[in-house]
Enzyme design. Structure first.
Site, short mmCIF file in Angstrom:
data_model
loop_
_atom_site.label_atom_id
_atom_site.label_comp_id
_atom_site.label_asym_id
_atom_site.label_seq_id
_atom_site.Cartn_x
_atom_site.Cartn_y
_atom_site.Cartn_z
CB THR A 188 46.93 34.52 37.73
OG1 THR A 188 46.08 34.26 38.84
CG2 THR A 188 46.08 34.74 36.50
NE ARG A 211 38.46 31.39 43.95
CZ ARG A 211 39.46 32.01 43.33
NH1 ARG A 211 40.05 31.42 42.29
NH2 ARG A 211 39.86 33.21 43.71
CB VAL A 212 34.42 30.94 39.29
CG1 VAL A 212 34.85 31.88 38.17
CG2 VAL A 212 33.99 29.59 38.72
N GLY A 213 37.24 32.49 40.40
CA GLY A 213 37.80 33.77 40.81
C GLY A 213 37.61 34.84 39.75
CB THR A 221 48.33 37.97 38.96
OG1 THR A 221 48.83 36.97 39.85
CG2 THR A 221 49.28 39.16 38.95
N GLY A 222 46.26 37.72 41.62
CA GLY A 222 46.19 37.90 43.06
C GLY A 222 45.00 37.19 43.65
N GLY A 243 41.63 36.69 43.88
CA GLY A 243 40.62 37.09 42.91
C GLY A 243 39.35 37.65 43.50
#
Length: 298
Positions: free
Chosen positions: A162, A190-192, A212-213, A215
């Site tokens: 990210t 897919r949505v984080g 960031t990571g 999600g």
């Protein structure tokens, strides 16, 4: 009267691995920090600098966002982004967006030109066409797949990347912007956390935060908003951000945060091997780092 100050931090993802060479990313992030410093010293707004920096990260092709995106399991490039203006708590976001060069600019248009916070999928694409945002004619030629081979999580786990930027300007305004292509090999649709205010992006009168990571863990902890709420309750920004990363770690997730508070203090904790990051302040602090050779708070 307190002296006016500014501060900013950016990240290029917390999926960094020690066996990779970041000799392109480190000077690039420093260049963006210098550019942001100069803009802020000249009186630019936090929101403008956050968006400009995120767009430059997207355009570079060096990070897993914008041009650096990797495809999902169906071979499509679905991008997410969001931003938030701390002074008004206005927010804009796009999710599962295809065919647009700068998702963060699309998110800003959602915030400023619609009554909504988030547009997704085909509706987001149609809106971007109406707004004449730059499209992508040949995805295979445009995308660089920057993150391939970076994150060595085992198959079936959530490897990630990210970009983001948090800013405090000379007028005391704060803003946050975050953009991503999501976890590698993700399921279509897919949505984080990135396009979800509170999870992957947050800005209010106490702090601006970008995550960031992995999600899914940032969603489950409302990571970015929780950081600011901890600051509002009396924690320092460093204490707040570290507590959230610790909570994500206890749940089994990894990643990092960048955060700035209204005094210009910066926190950049992570629990992964490294996090690509850079920072600049009106006090003269400026730098760029990936691993523990650089600070995690200022």
């Amino acid at each position: 009267m307190s002296m006016r100050r500014f501060a900013m931090a950016l990240h290029g993802g917390a999926g960094a691995r020690r066996n990779r060479d970041y000799s392109r990313e480190v000077p690039h992030m420093l260049e963006l920090a210098e550019r942001a410093r100069n803009r802020l010293a000249g009186g630019a707004s936090a929101l403008d600098v956050a968006v400009e920096t995120a767009m430059a990260l997207e355009d570079s092709g060096l990070y897993v966002a914008g041009r650096g995106a990797s495809p999902n399991l169906a071979g499509d490039y679905e991008l997410d982004a969001s931003l938030m203006d701390g002074s008004s708590q206005a927010a804009g976001a796009v999710a599962a967006l295809k065919g647009v060069r700068n998702p963060i600019l699309a998110a800003r248009r959602v915030m400023e030109a619609t009554p909504h916070v988030m547009l997704a999928g085909e509706g987001a694409e149609a809106f971007c066409r109406e707004q004449d945002l730059a499209g992508i004619e040949d995805p295979d030629a445009w995308f660089t797949r920057a993150g391939q081979g970076e994150d060595n999580h085992p198959p079936g786990t959530l490897a990630h990347g990210t970009v983001g930027c948090v800013v405090l300007d000379l007028n005391g305004r704060m803003a946050s912007a975050t953009s991503t292509a999501g976890v590698f090999g993700k399921m279509p649709g897919r949505v984080g956390d990135t396009p979800i205010p509170a999870a992957g992006t947050w800005a209010d009168s106490h702090a601006a935060v970008s995550g960031t990571g992995q999600g899914e863990y940032f969603i489950r902890t409302a990571a970015c908003a929780q950081t600011s709420w901890r600051v509002a309750a009396g924690a320092t920004v460093a204490q707040a951000a570290q507590a959230v990363i610790d909570e994500i770690g206890r749940l089994g997730g990894d990643g990092g945060l960048i955060a700035v508070d209204r005094q210009g203090r910066i926190a950049m904790p992570y629990n992964s091997q490294g996090m690509k990051r850079a920072w600049a302040t009106s006090d003269g602090h400026i730098g760029s780092a990936v691993f523990d050779e650089g600070p995690t708070q200022l």
